[in-house]
Design an enzyme around this catalytic site. Structure first.
Site, PDB file in Angstrom:
ATOM      1  N   SER A 124       0.836  -1.207   0.000  1.00 27.24           N
ATOM      2  CA  SER A 124       0.000   0.000   0.000  1.00 27.24           C
ATOM      3  C   SER A 124       0.869   1.254   0.000  1.00 27.24           C
ATOM      4  CB  SER A 124      -0.884  -0.008   1.256  1.00 27.24           C
ATOM      5  OG  SER A 124      -1.432   1.266   1.500  1.00 27.24           O
ATOM      6  N   TYR A 148      -1.321  -0.829  10.961  1.00 32.17           N
ATOM      7  CA  TYR A 148      -1.638  -1.439   9.647  1.00 32.17           C
ATOM      8  C   TYR A 148      -0.501  -1.168   8.663  1.00 32.17           C
ATOM      9  CZ  TYR A 148      -3.124  -1.437   4.849  1.00 32.17           C
ATOM     10  OH  TYR A 148      -3.148  -1.627   3.487  1.00 32.17           O
ATOM     11  N   LYS A 152       2.502  -3.721   6.707  1.00 29.94           N
ATOM     12  CA  LYS A 152       2.847  -3.755   5.274  1.00 29.94           C
ATOM     13  C   LYS A 152       4.356  -3.559   5.103  1.00 29.94           C
ATOM     14  CE  LYS A 152      -1.193  -4.409   3.391  1.00 29.94           C
ATOM     15  NZ  LYS A 152      -1.501  -5.702   2.767  1.00 29.94           N
TER      16      LYS A 152
END
Ligand code: WQD
Length: 335
Positions: A124, A148, A152
């Site tokens: 992302s 989050y 990643k």
């Protein structure tokens, strides 16, 4: 050629399954249906007229995941499975680290055991943190300011180390900017549970009458109209980017990251204006204070994917609005 898609029932996963099947691949989907519905996979098969092999399994379930590898002749993996809400990750970080990191480690262990060393990873633009400038290229410094985004970033680092240790691995890291829209059939699309965090599903729920008005988070950013600017990209373009990345890793080894974006930034107010123009639906809104963790501007330099993957986004903002609206109208309460 058999491709394993983890999280294949999700928003980007289901659209990628459509493109994989249409490109002639055999597709095996593993999904725990925690944040998705089996209905999406039923519709993928309706759209393509092709069959998916589906296992309801969590990547944390080592025994069942092993069965998936032992029962099939998997050539490569596209790994979508993971929790993906920035806000939620701030509330339940342990669950995010366990699910996203441990789940990926177990997947990579099974891949190694069964000599499957080709992986496309769903990353992302959030790994760019607060970029110093725009457009953003893959060489920009990486950082994350929420659990989050940190999962990643950590997974990208884990994959770098795996590839450094074993030169036979071939990995493509795909950094999505803001995927929106839906397949033109209106059969699959973004189906958030509860109140949508993201802009487009909130807009479509206002337009269909499920929500009273849009809250625009911040009208005082240093952008041309004061509202946040993002690189919105059609989910079908994102899905096609996965096919190009898969074709690349099948022919090569090593690890590369690619931005999947259009290179064009639109403000929140511009998205609202385009949506209203395309759908003829009025979107009432109120401008509130900024949302914690948001940045003013974020859009991609997509030249690396264009040069190496021979991929560029083809759909424009009005296609994205039109297709998102069609899915919402056809599925007022989601799947
Ligand atoms: C877009 C713009 C908001 C909702 C997030 C994740 C990212 C990726 C995509 C997973 C911003 C504004 C939004 C609303 C608003 N997800 N907005 N009112 O925050 O750019 O990215 O989703 O990989 O990792 O960070 O997307 O759609 O939430 O926000 O004004 O109700 O819309 O402030 O400017 P974001 P978003």
């Amino acid at each position: 050629m058999e491709i394993l898609v983890t999280g294949g029932a999700g928003y980007i996963g289901s659209h990628t399954c459509v493109e994989l099947l249409n490109s002639g691949y055999k597709v095996i989907v593993v999904d725990n249906f925690f944040n998705s519905k089996p209905e999406s996979l039923k519709r993928v098969q309706e759209i393509t007229g092709k069959h998916l092999k589906i296992y309801e399994v969590d990547t944390l379930d080592e025994v069942t995941l092993e069965k998936v590898f032992s029962e099939n002749n998997i050539e490569a993996v596209i790994h979508f499975a993971g929790f993906k809400s920035v806000g939620e990750s701030l509330q339940i970080p342990i669950l995010y680290y366990h699910n996203n990191i441990t789940g990926t480690l177990i997947l990579c262990e099974k891949m190694k055991k069964y000599n499957v060393k080709k992986l496309v990873f769903s990353s992302s633009a959030t790994v760019y943190g607060m970029p110093k400038s725009v457009p953003i290229s893959e060489s920009f410094p990486l950082s994350a300011n929420n659990p989050y985004g940190r999962t990643k970033l950590m997974i990208e680092t884990i994959l770098q180390d795996i590839c450094a240790a074993d030169k036979q691995w071939s990995v493509a890291i795909l950094r999505y900017f803001n995927p929106i829209g839906a397949h033109e059939s209106g059969k699959i699309g973004e189906d958030p549970s509860g109140t949508p965090n993201n802009l487009m599903p909130f807009i479509t729920q206002v337009a269909v009458g499920k929500r009273e008005k849009l809250s625009i988070f911040g009208g005082d950013y240093d952008t041309h109209d004061g509202t946040g600017v993002r690189d919105y990209i059609h989910v079908v373009d994102i899905a096609k980017g996965h096919i190009r990345a898969l074709e690349r890793i099948i022919k090569t080894s090593g690890i590369e990251a690619y931005n999947l974006g259009t290179g064009i930034g639109y403000s929140v107010l511009e998205v609202v204006k385009n949506f209203q123009k395309v759908t003829n639906k009025k979107i009432p809104y109120v401008i509130l204070k900024r949302r914690r963790g948001d940045i003013a501007e974020c859009y991609a330099d997509p030249i690396k994917a264009k040069t190496i993957l021979k991929w560029s986004a083809e759909k424009n903002i009005q296609d994205m609005c039109r297709d998102a609206w069609r899915f919402q109208v056809n599925n007022p309460n989601g799947y």
